[in-house]
Design a protein around this motif. Structure first.
Motif, PDB file in Angstrom:
ATOM      1  N   GLY A  14      30.582  37.544  43.251  1.00 43.15           N
ATOM      2  CA  GLY A  14      30.508  37.499  41.797  1.00 43.15           C
ATOM      3  C   GLY A  14      31.413  38.469  41.077  1.00 43.15           C
ATOM      4  N   ALA A  15      32.213  39.262  41.808  1.00 51.72           N
ATOM      5  CA  ALA A  15      33.096  40.246  41.170  1.00 51.72           C
ATOM      6  C   ALA A  15      34.460  39.622  40.906  1.00 51.72           C
ATOM      7  CB  ALA A  15      33.223  41.482  42.054  1.00 51.72           C
ATOM      8  N   THR A  16      34.500  38.692  39.957  1.00 51.61           N
ATOM      9  CA  THR A  16      35.745  37.972  39.689  1.00 51.61           C
ATOM     10  C   THR A  16      36.696  38.768  38.794  1.00 51.61           C
ATOM     11  OG1 THR A  16      34.621  36.854  37.857  1.00 51.61           O
ATOM     12  CG2 THR A  16      34.676  35.712  39.974  1.00 51.61           C
ATOM     13  N   ARG A  17      36.171  39.755  38.075  1.00 55.55           N
ATOM     14  CA  ARG A  17      37.038  40.518  37.184  1.00 55.55           C
ATOM     15  C   ARG A  17      38.073  41.350  37.941  1.00 55.55           C
ATOM     16  NH1 ARG A  17      32.918  43.475  33.179  1.00 55.55           N
ATOM     17  NH2 ARG A  17      31.744  43.586  35.132  1.00 55.55           N
ATOM     18  N   VAL A  18      37.786  41.631  39.206  1.00 57.01           N
ATOM     19  CA  VAL A  18      38.724  42.444  39.979  1.00 57.01           C
ATOM     20  C   VAL A  18      40.065  41.733  40.130  1.00 57.01           C
ATOM     21  CG1 VAL A  18      38.002  41.553  42.230  1.00 57.01           C
ATOM     22  CG2 VAL A  18      38.949  43.842  42.069  1.00 57.01           C
ATOM     23  N   SER A  19      40.072  40.401  40.162  1.00 51.32           N
ATOM     24  CA  SER A  19      41.334  39.654  40.244  1.00 51.32           C
ATOM     25  C   SER A  19      42.160  39.859  38.979  1.00 51.32           C
ATOM     26  CB  SER A  19      41.063  38.163  40.458  1.00 51.32           C
ATOM     27  OG  SER A  19      40.407  37.948  41.695  1.00 51.32           O
ATOM     28  N   MET A  20      41.495  39.893  37.832  1.00 55.92           N
ATOM     29  CA  MET A  20      42.199  40.130  36.576  1.00 55.92           C
ATOM     30  C   MET A  20      42.791  41.541  36.554  1.00 55.92           C
ATOM     31  SD  MET A  20      40.682  40.229  32.683  1.00 55.92           S
ATOM     32  CE  MET A  20      39.707  41.694  33.060  1.00 55.92           C
ATOM     33  N   TYR A  21      41.988  42.518  36.972  1.00 57.57           N
ATOM     34  CA  TYR A  21      42.485  43.891  36.989  1.00 57.57           C
ATOM     35  C   TYR A  21      43.672  44.026  37.931  1.00 57.57           C
ATOM     36  CZ  TYR A  21      37.944  44.882  34.825  1.00 57.57           C
ATOM     37  OH  TYR A  21      36.853  44.893  33.999  1.00 57.57           O
ATOM     38  N   ALA A  40      45.825  41.647  38.841  1.00 55.39           N
ATOM     39  CA  ALA A  40      47.000  40.982  38.276  1.00 55.39           C
ATOM     40  C   ALA A  40      47.638  41.834  37.179  1.00 55.39           C
ATOM     41  CB  ALA A  40      46.615  39.614  37.721  1.00 55.39           C
ATOM     42  N   LEU A  41      46.819  42.450  36.337  1.00 56.54           N
ATOM     43  CA  LEU A  41      47.358  43.305  35.281  1.00 56.54           C
ATOM     44  C   LEU A  41      48.088  44.514  35.875  1.00 56.54           C
ATOM     45  CD1 LEU A  41      44.379  43.260  32.752  1.00 56.54           C
ATOM     46  CD2 LEU A  41      46.578  42.111  32.508  1.00 56.54           C
ATOM     47  N   LEU A  42      47.500  45.079  36.924  1.00 58.67           N
ATOM     48  CA  LEU A  42      48.138  46.230  37.567  1.00 58.67           C
ATOM     49  C   LEU A  42      49.464  45.831  38.205  1.00 58.67           C
ATOM     50  CD1 LEU A  42      48.099  49.156  38.581  1.00 58.67           C
ATOM     51  CD2 LEU A  42      46.730  48.381  40.535  1.00 58.67           C
ATOM     52  N   VAL A  43      49.478  44.701  38.906  1.00 59.33           N
ATOM     53  CA  VAL A  43      50.704  44.245  39.565  1.00 59.33           C
ATOM     54  C   VAL A  43      51.804  43.988  38.537  1.00 59.33           C
ATOM     55  CG1 VAL A  43      51.720  42.326  40.862  1.00 59.33           C
ATOM     56  CG2 VAL A  43      49.556  43.325  41.610  1.00 59.33           C
ATOM     57  N   ASN A  44      51.454  43.346  37.426  1.00 62.09           N
ATOM     58  CA  ASN A  44      52.460  43.093  36.384  1.00 62.09           C
ATOM     59  C   ASN A  44      52.940  44.381  35.731  1.00 62.09           C
ATOM     60  OD1 ASN A  44      53.021  40.093  35.646  1.00 62.09           O
ATOM     61  ND2 ASN A  44      50.861  40.152  36.201  1.00 62.09           N
ATOM     62  N   ALA A  45      52.010  45.334  35.525  1.00 64.12           N
ATOM     63  CA  ALA A  45      52.384  46.599  34.904  1.00 64.12           C
ATOM     64  C   ALA A  45      53.375  47.382  35.760  1.00 64.12           C
ATOM     65  CB  ALA A  45      51.134  47.442  34.649  1.00 64.12           C
ATOM     66  N   VAL A  46      53.300  47.197  37.090  1.00 67.80           N
ATOM     67  CA  VAL A  46      54.237  47.867  37.990  1.00 67.80           C
ATOM     68  C   VAL A  46      55.514  47.045  38.154  1.00 67.80           C
ATOM     69  CG1 VAL A  46      54.608  48.677  40.358  1.00 67.80           C
ATOM     70  CG2 VAL A  46      52.408  49.076  39.229  1.00 67.80           C
ATOM     71  N   ASN A  47      55.362  45.730  38.296  1.00 65.98           N
ATOM     72  CA  ASN A  47      56.481  44.868  38.677  1.00 65.98           C
ATOM     73  C   ASN A  47      57.547  44.750  37.579  1.00 65.98           C
ATOM     74  OD1 ASN A  47      57.987  43.170  40.268  1.00 65.98           O
ATOM     75  ND2 ASN A  47      56.735  41.361  39.874  1.00 65.98           N
TER      76      ASN A  47
END
Length: 366
Positions: free
Chosen positions: A35-42, A44-51
């Motif tokens: 049920g911890a689906t928000r971790v995928s959003m976090y 993705a945001l982290l990966v984009n912020a670095v990439n």
């Protein structure tokens, strides 16, 4: 010669990112199961912020071209995986009976996850090829492609988050023997992503130029990026059906068919058309996104066909709830205990626990 060397180094960099991506998506799937689906959003945001900023810095600041883009992808993927490992260490349940149950659960996870790992690995290879095609056009096209690609990735993250929810809910329905309910969730998976795509796409089209000007001050790069921006969100529209059908097939544990359809679409449509339209016919970045449109159309058609075959097979079979771990009472007790512990842990941390786990985990081979 220089482009060839850059492609070689870029391919190696992206290849090193594949194991990180495999671990990342496996952990995201495990977190979604509790049920911890928000971790995928976090993530993705982290990966984009670095990439995104690192890619621009290495491509232009260090003049590394494709190799810089690959290095940015590797760094961003590894950062996202490190975050998931940290998160999973405290959140994911552990088997109560030690090595025996770990082996049984791992077998079921491997049966479901290896096609996803292969499809994602090939996807990263394709990303290197597309970046190479953009580099063949010009360095400005490569930088513009990275900007537009990251904008599209944000939209894709929103859509895949919705499809993950459909996978979980349809999996729960299948695990309870409610095939009709699972099909209802699949139909909802066709409508919801369409709404989710429309609003962000409109925002991108309205704010595209100002947003791009915030990312880069190079007028040529900004012009090239804007030339592809209107087409990029539209290229995702054919993928909506694929996301819904793929979610339904994953809920039933049929990740192999999703992999086959994805790889077929990659090399029957995406890669050859991207080369033909973008490079050979000199359409530039819009040609790449026309190729993505063709890929989405073929991918959706293949998954629709497979889904219809699955429905026919299910209608011929008796309907009954699935038992955990192949019907082993001890394994079922262990799996239920793991689920309850995860629910308790999430409730204690202020997060509501899930009702049940997806059907594919409930059908693990003993």
């Amino acid at each position: 010669m220089r482009v060839g060397l850059a492609l070689g180094y870029g391919g190696e960099g992206v290849a090193f990112a594949v194991p990180f991506a495999a671990v990342s998506f496996t952990l995201q799937g495990a977190c979604a199961g509790i049920g911890a689906t928000r971790v995928s959003m976090y993530t993705a945001l982290l990966v984009n912020a670095v990439n995104l900023p690192l890619g621009l810095l290495l491509i232009f600041g260090a003049d590394l071209g494709v190799a810089g883009a690959a290095a940015a992808t590797l760094t961003a993927t590894a950062t996202g995986t490190a975050y998931l490992l940290w998160y999973g260490r405290s959140r994911l349940p552990r088997p109560p009976d030690g090595p025996t149950q770990t082996v049984q659960i791992t077998r079921g996870l491997w049966r479901i996850s290896w096609p996803e790992m292969i499809a994602m690995g090939i996807g990263y290879l394709n990303e290197a090829l597309l970046a190479g095609f953009a580099a063949r056009m010009s360095t400005h096209d490569l930088a513009a492609y990275r900007i537009v690609d990251n904008l599209v990735l944000v939209l894709f993250t929103v859509l895949t988050s919705a499809s993950t929810a459909i996978t979980i809910l349809a999996g729960q329905a299948l695990g309870a023997g409610r095939r009709d309910r699972a099909e209802d969730w699949r139909r909802a998976g066709l409508r919801l992503p369409a709404v989710l795509l429309l609003a962000p796409s409109a925002a991108v089209l309205l704010t595209g130029r100002p947003l791009i000007s915030l990312i880069t001050t190079d007028a040529t790069v900004a012009d090239h990026a804007w030339s592809a921006t209107p087409l990029a969100p539209l290229s995702m529209a054919p993928l909506l059906a694929a996301l819904a059908y793929g979610a339904a097939l994953r809920a039933a544990g049929d990740t192999r068919s999703v992999m086959i359809a994805s790889v077929t679409g990659d090399y029957a449509a995406l890669i050859p058309l991207a080369w033909m339209l973008g490079v050979h016919l000199d359409l530039g970045l819009p040609g790449l996104y026309l190729a993505w449109t063709a890929f989405g159309t073929l991918y959706s058609a293949l998954l629709h066909r497979r889904h219809r075959q699955t429905l026919r097979t299910q209608h011929q079979a008796p309907t009954k709830p699935q038992r955990a771990c192949g019907g082993s009472d001890k394994a079922e007790w262990a799996f239920t205990l793991m689920r309850d512990r995860a629910r308790t842990r999430h409730t204690a941390s202020g997060r509501p626990g899930p009702a049940v786990l997806p059907a594919q985990l409930a059908r693990m081979d003993s």
